[in-house]
Enzyme design. Structure first.
Site, PDB file in Angstrom:
ATOM      1  N   ILE A 195       0.846  -1.191   0.000  1.00 23.39           N
ATOM      2  CA  ILE A 195       0.000   0.000   0.000  1.00 23.39           C
ATOM      3  C   ILE A 195       0.881   1.241   0.000  1.00 23.39           C
ATOM      4  CG2 ILE A 195      -1.825   1.229   1.214  1.00 23.39           C
ATOM      5  CD1 ILE A 195      -2.401  -1.425   2.671  1.00 23.39           C
ATOM      6  N   CYS A 196       0.519   2.190  -0.868  1.00 24.78           N
ATOM      7  CA  CYS A 196       1.253   3.452  -0.878  1.00 24.78           C
ATOM      8  C   CYS A 196       0.432   4.469  -0.093  1.00 24.78           C
ATOM      9  CB  CYS A 196       1.464   3.920  -2.314  1.00 24.78           C
ATOM     10  SG  CYS A 196       2.170   5.552  -2.442  1.00 24.78           S
ATOM     11  N   LEU A 197       0.778   4.641   1.160  1.00 21.96           N
ATOM     12  CA  LEU A 197       0.025   5.553   2.015  1.00 21.96           C
ATOM     13  C   LEU A 197       1.022   6.265   2.918  1.00 21.96           C
ATOM     14  CD1 LEU A 197      -2.764   6.516   2.952  1.00 21.96           C
ATOM     15  CD2 LEU A 197      -2.839   4.590   4.513  1.00 21.96           C
TER      16      LEU A 197
END
Lengths: 633, 171
Positions: free
Chosen positions: B101-103
């Site tokens: 996840i790119c968060l």
């Protein structure tokens, strides 16, 4: 008879052989009464025993002269049995157990023991007198060899007395006792012991100087406390320490070539080094300023060290809590690490904040909104804290998304006021907690039940029935509980202007149940009418006898929020640090004022180079320790 | 570790289906987002699994997504490592192959220890609601989003979601 006589003869022979056993000239009580014999005999026996042990010890010690390590061991044993060591123990015991215990006891029953104001100057003066006598005497006689004139035993007693008076006074006036970092009582006693051992042999001459420095610092502390000007502490201790350093350096110069004597000066190296670092840095800074100087001081701001130097005072703790050695050490470390004033701020401690009773709930970290506005005084703290208890239990956790409830609620109020819905009396408190009173005449009275409910509680009249409680209970459990509580924070205004006639109309048109409710509201409505302006809660509180109001509020608040608090036992204890959830919170970050961390977590965050607040991501400039007495614990 | 234990307790009271604690909007909200969130084995609190519900009004609605959570020993000073189940999550900020996840809050610089597992779940749920095509891990979906081709977007996602062995379809 013969047996007794022979025993007596043996005793006489023994006494002559070993004179230390004969302690019969030492008496506690004079005369030869029964009481005197009863007391003196055990005393003399003890003295004999002590003398015997001492003699055996010295014999043993002289027999092992060839084994230096064993000799050193016996030396330390001797120290721990010496008068100085026992004095240390006694002082530590008195300070730690008796005084602290007494202060705690006094804190619980403040009326029983009130510290008279004149104790303060009296006790300080006594310490000042003996300390200055002690310091001036050797100085007057022989400046070069002050140690010759030291009365060794007396010194440690003076020091202990000074420590005791200072801690008694500071603690009884709720302040932190000042301590000098030069030498503790234990160290001082050790110095004394060594000096005594060495006698005329002046190998460790610096020790005497050390003792004088320590005493001078104690004198300084007492003088400052006497005049109540702690902020000059750093200045004073700087002067004494620098003088001391000057003499030490001079002695080093005198002893040059003599390695054994020089080796005793290694303990002064850190302090000397600090001073060197600070002086060098200052010199470089000045040099840079001179190089950059071109008629104006504009360019100086480009210097990397400018901001540091600019904030120098705020970096240093100049409140008098710390003395020269500590501050110089800190400053030197900061200079060497090269912290500019913009980063590493989780390490910059500001002056402490003492919150006397329980911390105001305004300190709580509540999402992004709840920050310290000011340090409230004692009275207000307790009442607000109690009043906000229900509120606290829900908002302690950093509820990152929790704020929109508040906005929802404010929106509801706004919309409601805009629409001015219906124009008839409908005051049954509905389940949503948003009950309203609306009066026949358009646009006259609109009240948010939530606002008024608060005033109910503050209402100074007798609340004999249970209406409030029931009402609060439903309110606490309904879906709007968040919003109804969040208004504590906002000091919302009740924007009603009520005409007298309407008031009477209202009262007459009510049925019995409503009347009950009206009687609670009446003083408030009356107040609105009397003032003729928009009355806020704070105004109401101020104008009525506020103590009574507060008292009532506390009672109501504590009784009504019980159902809520019993629900979340976790949350009550949640004065715990948001990071570890174990320790109580005791660190406030500046300038964002978030109160969410414990000191352990602050340290571990600072080590990992966090520069922003964990709650609001604001840049941290520093922190302050807060003392909180946790009432639950 | 005790922090994780406390979080576990808190999560249990908040998410238990028949609890009386639902007097609070936040609890309700978390219940609407998270199906379950528990450690894989109670003896080891560093490995967790979770299932979150797809937000209504998006193609993810009526689907549920599994997440693997791994808490480093330094948690909560450092962020937990969170992955979607590989090959189950078509989203412009999620690597479809690995589930990464790119968060921002899951990176060290932007994480703050004040977050906990539940709020992190919520942040991921919000990411599902509002994809950020400007920092994509799934470039195809991001491109479709950028040109704002809603029907293609919905179609593609529906295709993926119906094809993938989502736990909700096996139910």
């Amino acid at each position: 008879m013969n047996v007794t006589e022979s025993t007596y003869n043996t005793t006489i022979v023994l006494m002559e052989a070993a004179p230390y056993l004969n302690q019969s000239m030492h008496t506690l009580l004079p005369g030869s009464s029964h009481a005197a014999i009863f007391i003196n005999t055990p005393y003399q026996v003890l003295l004999s025993l002590k003398a015997a042990i001492a003699m055996q010890f010295h014999v043993a010690k002289s027999s092992v002269e060839d084994y230096p390590s064993f000799h050193a061991l016996l030396d330390s044993v001797e120290f721990f049995c010496s008068r100085q060591a026992i004095l240390c123990l006694a002082t530590a015991l008195i300070i730690n157990k008796f005084i602290t215990g007494f202060i705690v006891f006094r804190g619980r029953n403040p009326r029983l023991f009130s510290m008279k104001a004149w104790y303060n100057p009296l006790l300080h003066l006594s310490s000042i007198a003996i300390l200055s006598y002690y310091l001036i005497r050797p100085l007057r006689k022989d400046f070069q060899n002050p140690e010759l004139y030291m009365r060794l035993d007396v010194t440690s007693f003076i020091f202990a007395w000074s420590l005791l008076t200072e801690s008694i006074l500071s603690l009884s006036f709720d302040r932190t006792p000042l301590e000098s970092s030069d030498a503790t009582l234990f160290e001082l006693c050790l110095y004394m012991f060594i000096l005594k051992q060495q006698g005329e042999n002046h190998v460790s001459a610096p020790l005497a100087l050390d003792c004088m420095l320590t005493m001078a610092n104690r004198l300084l502390i007492h003088t400052l406390e006497f005049f109540q000007c702690r902020k000059y502490r750093l200045l004073g201790s700087t002067i004494t320490s620098l003088t001391h350093l000057f003499f030490t350096v001079r002695r080093v110069y005198l002893y040059k070539g003599d390695m054994t004597k020089l080796s005793t000066f290694t303990t002064y190296f850190p302090r000397f080094f600090f001073v060197c670092v600070i002086l060098t840095s200052l010199l470089c800074y000045l040099l840079a300023i001179i190089v950059r100087f071109d008629g104006s001081f504009e360019h100086i701001k480009d210097l990397e060290a400018f901001s540091f130097m600019d904030h120098l005072i705020s970096h240093l703790n100049c409140t008098g809590e710390e003395d020269f050695t500590l501050v110089a050490g800190k400053l030197a470390t900061m200079l060497c690490v090269g912290i500019s004033s913009k980063d590493g701020k989780l390490n910059a401690e500001f002056s402490p904040l003492i919150v006397p009773d329980k911390i105001n709930t305004k300190f709580m970290n509540n999402g992004y909104s709840n920050r310290i506005k000011e340090v409230v005084d004692y009275d207000e703290t307790t009442s607000t804290a109690k009043k906000m208890n229900g509120f606290t239990s829900k908002h302690l956790l950093p509820e990152i998304f929790g704020l929109h409830h508040l906005y929802n609620f404010l929106d509801i109020i706004r919309n409601y006021r805009r629409n001015k819905l219906s124009h008839r009396i409908a005051n049954q408190p509905d389940i949503t907690g948003e009950s309203r009173i609306i009066i026949d005449k358009p646009g006259t009275v609109e009240q948010e039940m939530d606002d008024d409910q608060l005033n109910f509680n503050e209402n100074g009249e007798e609340d004999s029935d249970t209406y409030d409680y029931e009402y609060n209970d439903t309110n606490m459990h309904d879906s709007y509980s968040d919003s109804s509580e969040s208004e504590f924070e906002f000091e919302q205004e009740i924007e009603d202007v009520v005409e007298n006639n309407e008031l009477i109309d209202m009262c007459t048109t009510m049925n019995n149940d409503d009347m009950d409710w009206m009687t609670h509201l009446l003083p408030i409505l009356k107040y609105h009418y009397e003032t003729g302006t928009v009355a806020t809660r704070s105004m109401y509180q101020r104008d009525h006898n506020s103590n009574h109001v507060k008292h009532n509020t506390c009672i109501n608040a504590t009784s009504t929020d019980d159902p809520v608090t019993s629900d979340d036992d976790d949350d009550i204890a949640d004065l715990s640090c948001v990071v570890c959830k174990i320790n109580p919170r005791n660190v406030v970050l500046w300038p964002c004022r978030c109160f969410a961390l414990c000191n352990d977590c602050r340290v571990s965050l600072a080590v990992r180079d966090y520069k922003k607040c964990v709650c609001c991501r604001a840049d941290v400039h520093g922190f302050t320790s807060v003392k909180v007495q946790n009432e639950k614990s | 570790m005790s922090r994780l234990l406390k979080e576990y307790k808190k999560i249990q009271t908040t998410l238990s289906p028949n609890s009386t604690h639902h007097n609070n909007n936040d609890d309700d909200e978390f219940n609407q987002i998270i199906t379950y969130l528990h450690p894989i084995s109670t003896s080891d609190l560093t490995h967790w699994q979770a299932q979150i519900k797809g937000p209504q009004g998006t193609p993810y609605a009526n689907h549920e997504f599994q997440l693997q959570i791994e808490c480093p020993p330094t948690y909560p000073i450092e962020p937990p490592i969170i992955h979607f189940q590989p090959l189950s999550m078509p989203h412009c900020n999620v690597n479809f192959q690995t589930g990464a996840i790119c968060l921002d809050i899951l990176e060290k610089q932007h994480w703050t220890p004040a977050w906990n597992l539940m709020t992190t779940m919520k942040a991921i749920w919000i990411l599902l609601k509002d994809p950020v095509p400007d920092s994509p891990l799934n470039v195809d979906i991001a491109n479709i989003l950028r040109v704002n081709d809603q029907s293609a977007y919905n179609g593609l996602l529906n295709y993926y979601l119906s094809a993938s062995p989502s736990p909700s379809t096996t139910k």
